[in-house]
Enzyme design. Structure first.
Site, PDB file in Angstrom:
ATOM      1  N   GLY A 172      22.559   5.235  -7.913  1.00  0.00           N
ATOM      2  CA  GLY A 172      21.732   4.074  -7.630  1.00  0.00           C
ATOM      3  C   GLY A 172      21.837   3.709  -6.166  1.00  0.00           C
ATOM      4  O   GLY A 172      22.807   3.084  -5.751  1.00  0.00           O
TER       5      GLY A 172
ATOM      6  N   GLY B 269      24.236   0.044  -3.691  1.00  0.00           N
ATOM      7  CA  GLY B 269      24.719   1.411  -3.611  1.00  0.00           C
ATOM      8  C   GLY B 269      24.627   2.007  -2.227  1.00  0.00           C
ATOM      9  O   GLY B 269      25.518   2.746  -1.796  1.00  0.00           O
TER      10      GLY B 269
ATOM     11  N   ASN C  47      25.424  -6.578 -11.967  1.00  0.00           N
ATOM     12  CA  ASN C  47      25.461  -7.996 -12.293  1.00  0.00           C
ATOM     13  C   ASN C  47      25.798  -8.208 -13.763  1.00  0.00           C
ATOM     14  O   ASN C  47      25.773  -7.278 -14.574  1.00  0.00           O
ATOM     15  CB  ASN C  47      24.109  -8.639 -11.997  1.00  0.00           C
ATOM     16  CG  ASN C  47      23.900  -8.873 -10.512  1.00  0.00           C
ATOM     17  OD1 ASN C  47      24.834  -9.215  -9.794  1.00  0.00           O
ATOM     18  ND2 ASN C  47      22.672  -8.682 -10.042  1.00  0.00           N
TER      19      ASN C  47
ATOM     20  N   LYS D 140      30.288 -15.562 -10.804  1.00  0.00           N
ATOM     21  CA  LYS D 140      29.218 -14.782 -10.169  1.00  0.00           C
ATOM     22  C   LYS D 140      27.940 -14.897 -10.990  1.00  0.00           C
ATOM     23  O   LYS D 140      26.835 -15.006 -10.428  1.00  0.00           O
ATOM     24  CB  LYS D 140      29.649 -13.318 -10.065  1.00  0.00           C
ATOM     25  CG  LYS D 140      28.565 -12.381  -9.525  1.00  0.00           C
ATOM     26  CD  LYS D 140      28.190 -12.702  -8.088  1.00  0.00           C
ATOM     27  CE  LYS D 140      26.958 -11.900  -7.624  1.00  0.00           C
ATOM     28  NZ  LYS D 140      27.158 -10.454  -7.690  1.00  0.00           N
TER      29      LYS D 140
ATOM     30  N   ASN E  72      24.122 -16.148  -9.918  1.00  0.00           N
ATOM     31  CA  ASN E  72      22.906 -15.404 -10.251  1.00  0.00           C
ATOM     32  C   ASN E  72      21.978 -16.186 -11.180  1.00  0.00           C
ATOM     33  O   ASN E  72      20.769 -15.928 -11.216  1.00  0.00           O
ATOM     34  CB  ASN E  72      23.274 -14.080 -10.911  1.00  0.00           C
ATOM     35  CG  ASN E  72      23.685 -13.030  -9.895  1.00  0.00           C
ATOM     36  OD1 ASN E  72      23.139 -12.966  -8.807  1.00  0.00           O
ATOM     37  ND2 ASN E  72      24.652 -12.212 -10.259  1.00  0.00           N
TER      38      ASN E  72
ATOM     39  N   GLU F 141      15.670  -7.945 -13.608  1.00  0.00           N
ATOM     40  CA  GLU F 141      16.949  -7.837 -14.316  1.00  0.00           C
ATOM     41  C   GLU F 141      17.196  -9.121 -15.123  1.00  0.00           C
ATOM     42  O   GLU F 141      18.149  -9.855 -14.886  1.00  0.00           O
ATOM     43  CB  GLU F 141      18.066  -7.599 -13.300  1.00  0.00           C
ATOM     44  CG  GLU F 141      19.369  -7.115 -13.878  1.00  0.00           C
ATOM     45  CD  GLU F 141      20.383  -6.797 -12.805  1.00  0.00           C
ATOM     46  OE1 GLU F 141      21.305  -6.018 -13.093  1.00  0.00           O
ATOM     47  OE2 GLU F 141      20.277  -7.323 -11.680  1.00  0.00           O
TER      48      GLU F 141
END
Length: 297
Positions: free
Chosen positions: A8, A13, A98, A177, A181, A259
């Site tokens: 990725g 990445g 995530n 985290k 998000n 996502e």
């Protein structure tokens, strides 16, 4: 020397692949759709520009010591052929994705390899297939468990600009985290604005309500979240550069699927399991699904 495959080559990445390759002591390969010869990363410490070995077909891959899984969480199943070729009994898979539940999400695809959950804090931007930009965001770029695997992963990056935190409560950090998000990604994607949008008083107030709801789910899930966690999250968001984007924001700009389920969807689903109501996050999930399902890529 460790054999490392980065799976990725997006904003996350690309940055970590370049940092590992620049150290000069590892054998690094990137797994990509289209061929590339070089990788460039702009960062505060100076630009990295270096040759990169790339594979474009899972049939070209052989088992490695480490796989760094840097795809979006919802793309995990689509890279199963890569994981099957790269993983062996001694392979460790650092999951730079995530959400929560890294091991449960990735485990079915890696055989006897071991999952090393990793929390990513740095802000990356993919400016071209072979060009990224790194913006530090906070005291650390990543966090891992204070375990043998976590310490070994930290050692891979020793000498790079990547600062890693080792912790004995990764679950709480994962929820913190996820809270970031829970507002950063949906709000920037739905408004099509970068981090500057959080300077609006009305947006900040809405985000606090969303975060209060999500934090209730996290506490019910065992995360050690403080009473003022939502306010602390908003203070953190305001430390990010106003022109920084989020992964969901960039995905919407380029017409990619969002996502949703690993972020807002994870909060809603865990809330349902634990009996915690999440009407605001449920509203965001519905809107994000509508946007994502209309994506062209």
């Amino acid at each position: 020397m460790a054999r490392i495959a980065v799976l990725g080559l997006g904003a996350i990445g690309g940055v970590v692949a370049a940092e590992l390759a620049a150290l000069g002591r590892h054998e690094v390969v990137v797994c990509v759709r289209e061929p590339l010869q070089r990788l460039s990363v702009q960062r505060p410490q100076g630009t990295l520009d270096l040759p990169m070995r790339a594979l474009t077909d899972p049939a070209q891959a052989t088992p490695v010591d480490w796989v760094l899984l840097c795809t979006k969480a919802h793309q995990t199943a689509s890279v199963a052929p890569w994981l099957a070729r790269l993983c062996a009994a001694g392979t460790r898979v650092a999951v730079l994705q995530n959400g929560i539940g890294h091991a449960q999400r990735v485990g079915p695809f890696i055989g006897d390899a071991r999952v090393v959950p990793t929390i990513v804090y740095y802000n990356g931007e993919r400016m071209a297939p072979d060009r990224m930009r790194l913006r530090p965001a906070g005291q650390y770029e990543m966090a891992v468990e204070d375990s043998a695997d976590g310490r070994d992963f930290t050692a891979l990056l020793d000498g790079s600009v990547m600062r890693l935190l080792q912790t004995d409560d990764l679950a709480t950090l994962a929820w913190r985290k996820l809270l970031i998000n829970a507002v950063a990604n949906p709000v920037t994607a739905l408004t099509l604005q970068r981090q500057a949008v959080f300077r609006r008083a009305d947006i900040a107030a809405l985000c606090l309500d969303i975060l209060e709801e999500a934090a209730s789910v996290g506490r019910a899930d065992g995360a050690q979240l403080t009473a003022d966690e939502p306010a602390a999250i908003m203070r953190t968001l305001l430390t990010y550069p106003p022109d920084a984007g989020t992964s969901m924001y960039f995905d919407r700009l380029t017409g990619r699927a969002l996502e949703v389920e690993a972020l807002t969807g994870a909060i809603v689903a865990r809330g349902q399991e634990l009996g915690v109501r999440t009407p605001l996050n449920g509203l965001l999930q519905t809107l994000l699904r509508a946007v994502s399902e209309s994506a062209v890529a």
